[in-house]
Design a protein around this motif. Structure first.
Motif, mmCIF file in Angstrom:
data_model
loop_
_atom_site.group_PDB
_atom_site.id
_atom_site.type_symbol
_atom_site.label_atom_id
_atom_site.label_comp_id
_atom_site.label_asym_id
_atom_site.label_seq_id
_atom_site.Cartn_x
_atom_site.Cartn_y
_atom_site.Cartn_z
ATOM 1 N N ILE A 92 0.846 -1.192 0.000
ATOM 2 C CA ILE A 92 0.000 0.000 0.000
ATOM 3 C C ILE A 92 0.885 1.247 0.000
ATOM 4 O O ILE A 92 2.105 1.159 0.200
ATOM 5 C CB ILE A 92 -0.961 0.018 1.222
ATOM 6 N N ASP A 103 -6.609 2.796 0.313
ATOM 7 C CA ASP A 103 -6.003 1.504 -0.065
ATOM 8 C C ASP A 103 -6.461 0.427 0.930
ATOM 9 O O ASP A 103 -6.932 -0.646 0.543
ATOM 10 C CB ASP A 103 -4.460 1.573 -0.008
ATOM 11 N N ILE A 104 -6.292 0.727 2.204
ATOM 12 C CA ILE A 104 -6.580 -0.273 3.240
ATOM 13 C C ILE A 104 -8.078 -0.576 3.286
ATOM 14 O O ILE A 104 -8.494 -1.737 3.248
ATOM 15 C CB ILE A 104 -6.088 0.239 4.625
ATOM 16 N N ARG A 105 -8.902 0.488 3.329
ATOM 17 C CA ARG A 105 -10.347 0.273 3.496
ATOM 18 C C ARG A 105 -10.940 -0.462 2.305
ATOM 19 O O ARG A 105 -11.690 -1.416 2.456
ATOM 20 C CB ARG A 105 -11.062 1.616 3.667
ATOM 21 N N VAL A 108 -9.381 -4.295 1.941
ATOM 22 C CA VAL A 108 -9.862 -5.249 2.948
ATOM 23 C C VAL A 108 -11.365 -5.479 2.758
ATOM 24 O O VAL A 108 -11.842 -6.614 2.861
ATOM 25 C CB VAL A 108 -9.526 -4.775 4.380
ATOM 26 N N ILE A 118 -0.191 -7.372 4.014
ATOM 27 C CA ILE A 118 -0.035 -5.985 3.548
ATOM 28 C C ILE A 118 1.400 -5.572 3.809
ATOM 29 O O ILE A 118 1.886 -5.668 4.940
ATOM 30 C CB ILE A 118 -1.000 -5.032 4.277
ATOM 31 N N LEU A 120 3.891 -2.656 4.275
ATOM 32 C CA LEU A 120 3.770 -1.253 4.670
ATOM 33 C C LEU A 120 5.106 -0.554 4.470
ATOM 34 O O LEU A 120 6.105 -0.907 5.109
ATOM 35 C CB LEU A 120 3.348 -1.175 6.147
ATOM 36 N N LEU A 132 -1.852 0.550 11.862
ATOM 37 C CA LEU A 132 -2.389 -0.375 10.845
ATOM 38 C C LEU A 132 -3.040 -1.599 11.505
ATOM 39 O O LEU A 132 -4.074 -2.087 11.043
ATOM 40 C CB LEU A 132 -1.259 -0.791 9.882
ATOM 41 N N LEU A 136 -6.813 -2.572 10.781
ATOM 42 C CA LEU A 136 -7.104 -3.871 10.156
ATOM 43 C C LEU A 136 -8.089 -4.665 10.999
ATOM 44 O O LEU A 136 -9.005 -5.301 10.466
ATOM 45 C CB LEU A 136 -5.805 -4.676 9.957
ATOM 46 N N ILE A 151 1.132 -8.138 8.533
ATOM 47 C CA ILE A 151 1.822 -6.893 8.133
ATOM 48 C C ILE A 151 3.295 -7.192 7.894
ATOM 49 O O ILE A 151 3.945 -7.863 8.714
ATOM 50 C CB ILE A 151 1.715 -5.814 9.246
#
Ligand code: GLV
Ligand code: MG
Length: 346
Positions: A92, A103-105, A108, A118, A120, A132, A136, A151
């Motif tokens: 990301i 990216d995260i929302r 996932v 992911i 980072l 994070l 998450l 992660i």
């Protein structure tokens, strides 16, 4: 610091319990793909059979005007492809960028159940991992994701290197770490424009010998950082990786840099070009001669104690443990790679 009892509790109600042990996965190369390119996405089903990990890259090297297309392209390929035992990761954008939160929302929410890890970038300290980790857990709970998303930190800032032990131990969600030599060189103001690898001016001169020309021996610019990263990872039970090697035209130098990292304890490296896939396979699969010798040690010392001589070399409890690292790795490789299984005789 958290109490040990609380360390392994989910960080959100309804999130899956963190792993106590990392899942056993073969990760000799993390193969980077730019997911905004349709032509590249079309190759992923094939690629998934050839590499250990497919990573959809959203960060550096993706043009700013393609950031959103890369994110949606990654979601599309994650949905479309059956990855089997091949890992599915994404890198990301950095937490201080305008894209990281979406990216995260979005990823996932759309494909949380298929995503293994992911990556980072630009991790400076454990606070980045905690942020994070919490986010998450909330998203896993919201979207009923059934297994924790891990992660993987990139070690690519001077502050991150200073805090590497705290980063490695920050959460049970930590999978491992990769050296990011390009950003790290910039962060430290190192005087190199190369992406990984050596530098002809970083060398030690042999002593003068009369009028004979002085010989210089090139040293490994990354030795210190890789060693520090390996110790931090091994002490926390997570995995260290070499990162990128940018000169695709110099396979020999890439192989030598990967091999140094492998010998120091790294389990894999990034492949940014198809030619680097086979290099990583060669380097990060144990040598058949070493495997055969390690099997002899384990056979000769069934309970791992005492001392025996094999081919004139002394073996004891410590070499038994070294042998077990090699044979355990060879077994994982053999499960995925039938040609190597035959070579190892496993
Ligand atoms: C990788 O991200 C690097 O900066 O080398
Ligand atoms: Mg970087």
């Amino acid at each position: 610091m958290k109490l040990p009892r609380n360390f392994f509790k989910p960080l959100a109600i309804g999130a899956p319990a963190p792993y106590r042990e990392l899942p056993v996965r073969l990760e000799r190369m993390i193969h980077f793909v730019p997911p905004h390119l349709e032509k590249i996405r079309a190759k992923v089903p094939d690629l998934a059979g050839q590499v250990d990990v497919v990573l959809g890259n959203l960060e550096d090297a993706i043009p700013i005007d393609a950031k959103e297309a890369a994110r949606s392209g990654f979601i599309e390929l994650a949905k479309a492809v059956n990855f089997g035992t091949t890992g599915l990761w994404t890198r990301i954008n950095a937490l201080n960028s305008p894209w990281a939160l979406d990216d995260i929302r979005e990823i996932v929410g759309a494909v949380g159940d298929k995503l293994d890890v992911i990556m980072l970038p630009k991790v400076d300290g454990p606070w980045d991992i905690h942020y994070l980790d919490q986010l998450l857990a909330q998203l896993e709970a919201k979207h009923s994701v059934s297994k924790p998303i891990l992660i993987h930190a990139i070690l690519e800032t001077a502050e991150g290197v200073k805090n590497v032990e705290a980063i490695a131990a920050a959460s049970p969600r930590m999978h491992g770490m990769s050296l990011g030599p390009a950003d790290l060189a910039a962060s430290r103001a190192m005087k190199t424009t190369r992406v990984g690898g050596g530098h002809p001016d970083y060398k030690v001169l042999a002593d003068p010998d009369g009028d004979a020309p002085r010989v210089g021996y090139q040293q490994d610019l990354w030795h210190y950082t890789v060693g520090k990263m390996v110790d931090a990872c091994a002490a926390s039970g997570i995995k260290p990786f070499y990162g990128p090697f940018g000169d695709f035209s110099d396979g020999a130098a890439c192989e030598s840099q990967f091999r140094n990292a492998f010998l120091q304890g790294c389990v894999g490296a990034w492949s940014l070009h198809p030619s680097q896939i086979d290099i990583a396979k060669r380097v990060f699969s144990p040598d058949p001669g070493e495997v055969a010798f390690a099997v002899k040690i384990l056979d000769a010392m069934p309970d791992g104690a005492g001392a025996v001589m094999i081919d004139g070399k002394m073996q004891d409890d410590a070499t038994w443990k070294q042998a077990k690292v090699i044979v355990d790795l060879a077994r994982i490789v053999a499960d995925k790679d039938k040609d190597l299984a035959a070579v190892y005789g496993l």
